[in-house]
Design a protein around this motif. Structure first.
Motif, short mmCIF file in Angstrom:
data_model
loop_
_atom_site.label_atom_id
_atom_site.label_comp_id
_atom_site.label_asym_id
_atom_site.label_seq_id
_atom_site.Cartn_x
_atom_site.Cartn_y
_atom_site.Cartn_z
N GLY A 186 -4.14 -1.27 -8.51
CA GLY A 186 -5.41 -0.77 -7.99
C GLY A 186 -5.38 0.66 -7.53
O GLY A 186 -6.42 1.34 -7.53
N ALA A 187 -4.20 1.17 -7.13
CA ALA A 187 -4.18 2.50 -6.50
C ALA A 187 -3.24 3.51 -7.15
O ALA A 187 -3.21 4.66 -6.74
CB ALA A 187 -3.79 2.34 -5.02
N ALA A 188 -2.48 3.09 -8.16
CA ALA A 188 -1.57 4.03 -8.84
C ALA A 188 -1.86 3.97 -10.33
O ALA A 188 -1.12 3.35 -11.10
CB ALA A 188 -0.11 3.67 -8.54
N PRO A 189 -2.94 4.59 -10.77
CA PRO A 189 -3.42 4.45 -12.15
C PRO A 189 -2.45 4.91 -13.23
O PRO A 189 -2.57 4.50 -14.38
CB PRO A 189 -4.71 5.29 -12.16
N PRO A 233 -0.62 9.13 -8.43
CA PRO A 233 -1.37 9.07 -9.69
C PRO A 233 -0.54 9.44 -10.92
O PRO A 233 -0.99 9.31 -12.05
CB PRO A 233 -2.48 10.11 -9.48
N ALA A 286 -1.48 -4.08 -5.57
CA ALA A 286 -1.72 -2.79 -4.90
C ALA A 286 -1.47 -1.63 -5.86
O ALA A 286 -2.23 -0.66 -5.91
CB ALA A 286 -0.83 -2.67 -3.67
N VAL A 287 -0.39 -1.73 -6.64
CA VAL A 287 -0.05 -0.65 -7.58
C VAL A 287 -1.10 -0.54 -8.68
O VAL A 287 -1.53 0.56 -9.04
CB VAL A 287 1.34 -0.90 -8.19
N ALA A 295 2.25 1.92 -3.51
CA ALA A 295 1.23 2.55 -4.37
C ALA A 295 1.07 4.02 -4.01
O ALA A 295 0.92 4.88 -4.88
CB ALA A 295 -0.10 1.81 -4.20
N GLU A 296 1.14 4.32 -2.72
CA GLU A 296 1.03 5.72 -2.29
C GLU A 296 2.22 6.55 -2.76
O GLU A 296 2.06 7.69 -3.20
CB GLU A 296 0.93 5.77 -0.76
N ALA A 350 0.84 -1.21 0.00
CA ALA A 350 0.00 0.00 0.00
C ALA A 350 0.87 1.25 0.00
O ALA A 350 0.55 2.25 -0.65
CB ALA A 350 -0.93 -0.01 1.20
#
Length: 244
Positions: free
Chosen positions: A87-90, A61, A84-85, A56-57, A53
């Motif tokens: 799903g959260a780092a488009p 974006p 995780a990437v 990804a943070e 997580a």
């Protein structure tokens, strides 16, 4: 050629990297529990524990290309990180190289097969000659030489094996290497490599987002892996990256 070399060639293509932050992480010496921390360090984070997580943070974006090389021994933690990437780092695309697919739905794989060893001037013989000439420009060698063709076939067209053999041939001569019997080719083993020595080029690679995986890939945005593959995350064993 091999999954790592193919990835390097991929990163040399402007359409793949232009406008993206490119992060390359070598995982061969990394244990499973250290994958997230290693990737976080490559992203400049060393303030404490890391997990998927957080990766990804850190990527956020923005447009990025995350390359994870040699994932076959850490498939589970890389799968978690890739999921995780994705799903959260488009804005991130993943390129993973591995001998085993990740098994993510979005994973796509490109298999890297050995070079052909038959026909007129087979690619395996041409690669061997090119590498010998690079080591010794004065070496009188041709892909039409029967000894070259025979040696290339004995090495199954494996790029890494051919490169190692070329280094030896530049010193010993092609015929000495070719007629030295099975033991002569033992010189081509990679010290400390228990993953298959010179044969490591049989791999895959993958890319995200279409992602691919190295014989093992990464879902959606990228992956790369094992017996030679490049791709977008979706299949085990591949190498690749999506350039959108």
């Amino acid at each position: 050629v091999g999954k790592t070399r193919l990835t390097a060639e991929l990163l040399a293509q402007p359409p793949v990297t232009t406008g993206r932050q490119v992060i390359v992480v070598e995982l061969a010496p990394v244990a499973g529990e250290d994958v997230a921390a290693t990737v976080a360090a490559a992203l400049g984070y060393r303030a404490g524990p890391a997990d998927p997580a957080l990766i990804a943070e850190l990527l956020g974006p923005g447009a990025a290309l995350l390359v994870l090389d040699n994932c076959e021994h850490v498939v589970a933690p890389v799968r978690d990180l890739a999921g995780a990437v994705l799903g959260a780092a488009p804005g991130t695309r993943l390129v993973l190289t591995s001998r085993t697919r990740l098994g993510l739905p979005a994973e796509q794989a490109l298999a890297l097969d050995p070079l052909p060893t038959s026909g007129q001037r087979p690619p395996s013989a041409e690669l061997f000659v090119e590498r010998v000439a690079r080591a010794d420009p004065r070496a009188p060698i041709s892909p039409d030489d029967p000894a070259v063709r025979d040696l290339s076939a004995r090495l199954d067209g494996l790029p890494l094996a051919l490169e190692l053999a070329a280094g030896r041939a530049a010193v010993l001569g092609v015929r000495a290497l070719d007629t030295g019997g099975p033991d002569a080719l033992d010189l081509l083993a990679v010290p400390g490599d228990d993953r298959g020595g010179a044969g490591e080029d049989r791999d895959d690679a993958g890319d995200r987002g279409d992602g691919d995986s190295d014989r093992g890939g990464a879902g959606g945005r990228g992956g790369a892996g094992g017996r030679g593959a490049a791709a977008r995350p979706a299949s085990p064993g591949s190498v690749g990256a999506r350039a959108d």
